[in-house]
Design a protein around this motif. Structure first.
Motif, PDB file in Angstrom:
ATOM      1  N   PHE A   1       0.917  -1.128  -0.013  1.00 31.24           N
ATOM      2  CA  PHE A   1      -0.299  -0.245  -0.055  1.00 31.24           C
ATOM      3  C   PHE A   1       1.036   0.729  -0.019  1.00 31.24           C
ATOM      4  O   PHE A   1       0.577   2.404  -0.950  1.00 31.24           O
ATOM      5  CB  PHE A   1      -0.300   0.001   1.295  1.00 31.24           C
ATOM      6  N   GLU A   2       1.798   0.950   1.304  1.00 31.79           N
ATOM      7  CA  GLU A   2       2.676   2.311   0.948  1.00 31.79           C
ATOM      8  C   GLU A   2       3.377   2.529  -0.610  1.00 31.79           C
ATOM      9  O   GLU A   2       3.620   3.425  -0.776  1.00 31.79           O
ATOM     10  CB  GLU A   2       3.787   2.375   2.462  1.00 31.79           C
TER      11      GLU A   2
ATOM     12  N   LEU B   1       1.402   4.460  -2.472  1.00 33.02           N
ATOM     13  CA  LEU B   1       1.051   5.722  -2.355  1.00 33.02           C
ATOM     14  C   LEU B   1       2.373   6.177  -3.103  1.00 33.02           C
ATOM     15  O   LEU B   1       1.870   7.812  -3.576  1.00 33.02           O
ATOM     16  CB  LEU B   1       0.583   5.816  -0.893  1.00 33.02           C
TER      17      LEU B   1
ATOM     18  N   ARG C   1      -6.417   6.896  -4.453  1.00 29.31           N
ATOM     19  CA  ARG C   1      -5.569   7.609  -3.326  1.00 29.31           C
ATOM     20  C   ARG C   1      -6.899   6.540  -2.253  1.00 29.31           C
ATOM     21  O   ARG C   1      -6.842   5.340  -1.331  1.00 29.31           O
ATOM     22  CB  ARG C   1      -5.009   8.753  -3.287  1.00 29.31           C
ATOM     23  N   ASP C   2      -8.138   7.779  -2.576  1.00 34.87           N
ATOM     24  CA  ASP C   2      -9.211   7.200  -2.202  1.00 34.87           C
ATOM     25  C   ASP C   2      -9.657   5.457  -2.010  1.00 34.87           C
ATOM     26  O   ASP C   2     -10.363   5.051  -1.092  1.00 34.87           O
ATOM     27  CB  ASP C   2     -10.542   7.682  -2.390  1.00 34.87           C
TER      28      ASP C   2
ATOM     29  N   LEU D   1      -7.513   3.331  -2.554  1.00 35.25           N
ATOM     30  CA  LEU D   1      -6.687   2.004  -1.724  1.00 35.25           C
ATOM     31  C   LEU D   1      -7.066   2.181  -0.510  1.00 35.25           C
ATOM     32  O   LEU D   1      -7.036   1.243   0.134  1.00 35.25           O
ATOM     33  CB  LEU D   1      -5.128   2.713  -2.268  1.00 35.25           C
ATOM     34  N   GLU D   2      -7.728   3.468  -0.075  1.00 37.21           N
ATOM     35  CA  GLU D   2      -7.674   3.259   1.542  1.00 37.21           C
ATOM     36  C   GLU D   2      -8.780   2.557   1.771  1.00 37.21           C
ATOM     37  O   GLU D   2      -9.041   2.047   2.985  1.00 37.21           O
ATOM     38  CB  GLU D   2      -7.931   4.817   2.024  1.00 37.21           C
ATOM     39  N   LYS D   3     -10.152   2.992   1.199  1.00 42.08           N
ATOM     40  CA  LYS D   3     -11.255   2.193   1.291  1.00 42.08           C
ATOM     41  C   LYS D   3     -10.657   0.806   0.997  1.00 42.08           C
ATOM     42  O   LYS D   3     -11.407  -0.085   2.155  1.00 42.08           O
ATOM     43  CB  LYS D   3     -12.705   2.753  -0.017  1.00 42.08           C
TER      44      LYS D   3
ATOM     45  N   HIS E   1      -7.856  -1.029   1.462  1.00 40.96           N
ATOM     46  CA  HIS E   1      -7.038  -1.738   1.295  1.00 40.96           C
ATOM     47  C   HIS E   1      -7.538  -2.624   2.987  1.00 40.96           C
ATOM     48  O   HIS E   1      -7.802  -2.289   3.684  1.00 40.96           O
ATOM     49  CB  HIS E   1      -5.607  -0.883   1.660  1.00 40.96           C
TER      50      HIS E   1
ATOM     51  N   SER F   1      -5.245  -3.703   6.444  1.00 37.77           N
ATOM     52  CA  SER F   1      -3.808  -3.549   6.958  1.00 37.77           C
ATOM     53  C   SER F   1      -3.496  -4.505   7.066  1.00 37.77           C
ATOM     54  O   SER F   1      -3.765  -5.599   7.776  1.00 37.77           O
ATOM     55  CB  SER F   1      -4.319  -2.643   7.650  1.00 37.77           C
TER      56      SER F   1
END
Ligand SMILES: Nc1ncnc2c1ncn2[C@@H]1O[C@H](COP(=O)(O)OP(=O)(O)OP(=O)(O)O)[C@@H](O)[C@H]1O
Ligand SMILES: [Mg+2]
Length: 312
Positions: A273-274, A277, A294-295, A297-299, A301, A303
């Motif tokens: 993920f990092e 980005l 980015r949005d 991925l954040e939704k 992904h 962790s």
């Protein structure tokens, strides 16, 4: 006929570093077999221009490229008279005029002699051939790439019709020039504007879309030697997912290649993920697109998930 079959096209293109589908190979085969130009359409960066280059490499032919743009006219595409040389020539004729007319029995003979000299003014020696004429008069068959034809004006497109159907060019001062060897013509378009039916009718049409997964993986592995299989799969899967988003400019093959090369340069083995980005600017060319990815991925992904697995 230089290609023996559709699979021969596929193999030869592959040897020329172009990985392609059976559908596109079929179009190339038919175009070559029937002496028809190919009109290639499709989004940016899917390999339209490269197809022209690869066909030239695979047939071992020289490629002549005409890059189209708004305002492109016949003098830049076809030929130009070399005014400076023509003027110099007139100067020389003036200086030599007495030699030319010496010995003429009558005025009309003198005029005829001068007229003979003037014929050279509009002769081939003062023509500067541009790509279209170069392709027509070449002794060896060439590949003529008319790139981004949609950027040219409709008048120019109309002018191309004679060349595309009869492989000939009319030069008012010199007459009609027929192709010595019929060139393999490839036109590309980004659909900036629609091409006329008259142009389409003269061409074999093919639409190149984003490649399927297997082909894109083969392209990346060909152009990024040494890439690990897992990273390769992750990159291609990520790009394919990102293309599903509603972006201003979807990442194309060039971006997949740039991304793969960047990740290799950074010595990255896992597409976390990092990492995505940190390298988003390689695949997204607009700020709003980067934000959307980015949005997304954040939704999506989870962790701790190291590799790209959003689609699954
Ligand atoms: N099938 C393929 N095999 C190998 N390389 C490819 C293939 N398709 C595209 N590429 C690579 O992708 C890049 C972009 O291709 P190209 O410039 O031909 O795209 P394009 O469709 O002409 O784009 P544009 O519309 O922006 O001109 C090039 O570096 C090319 O080498
Ligand atoms: Mg191109």
């Amino acid at each position: 006929m230089e290609f023996k079959s559709v699979s021969d096209v596929k193999n030869k293109l592959e040897k020329a570093d172009y990985i392609t589908s059976k559908e596109i190979a079929t179009v190339v085969f038919l175009a070559e077999a029937t002496n028809k130009p190919i009109l290639v359409e499709g989004p940016a960066g899917v390999g339209k221009t490269e197809l022209g280059k690869a066909v030239a490499r695979s047939l071992n032919r020289k490629m002549i490229r005409l890059q189209c743009y708004e305002g492109l006219d016949e003098s830049k595409a076809l030929y130009e008279w070399e005014y400076a040389k023509q003027l110099l020539y007139t100067q020389m004729v003036k200086e030599k005029i007495s030699d030319v007319v010496t010995g003429s029995g009558s005025l009309s003979e003198a005029v005829d002699r001068i007229a003979d000299q003037e014929d050279a003014f509009f002769s081939e020696r003062f023509i500067q051939p541009r790509p279209l004429l170069q392709a027509i008069v070449s002794d060896d068959p060439v590949v003529l790439l008319i790139d981004e034809v949609d950027k040219s004006d409709p008048e120019f497109e109309a002018f191309l019709l004679e060349i595309l159907s009869d492989f000939q060019i009319s030069i008012p001062e010199l007459g009609t020039k027929k192709a010595i060897k019929i060139p393999f013509v490839i036109l590309t378009s980004n659909n900036y504007r629609d091409m006329s039916d008259a142009l389409k009718r003269r061409c074999v049409h093919v639409y190149i879309d984003y490649p399927d997964r297997e082909i894109e993986m083969r392209i990346v592995s060909l152009k990024t030697p040494g890439i690990q299989e897992r990273l390769l799969e992750n990159i291609v899967d990520a790009i394919r997912d990102i293309r599903k988003l509603d972006l201003k400019k979807k990442p194309c093959i060039s971006e997949t290649l740039d991304w793969a090369q960047s990740l290799m340069a950074l010595q990255i083995e896992d597409l976390s993920f990092e990492v995505i980005l940190a390298t988003l600017n390689v695949i997204c060319k607009y700020r709003s697109d980067s934000d959307k990815v980015r949005d997304y991925l954040e939704k999506n992904h989870t962790s701790g998930n190291a590799a790209w697995s959003i689609s699954s």
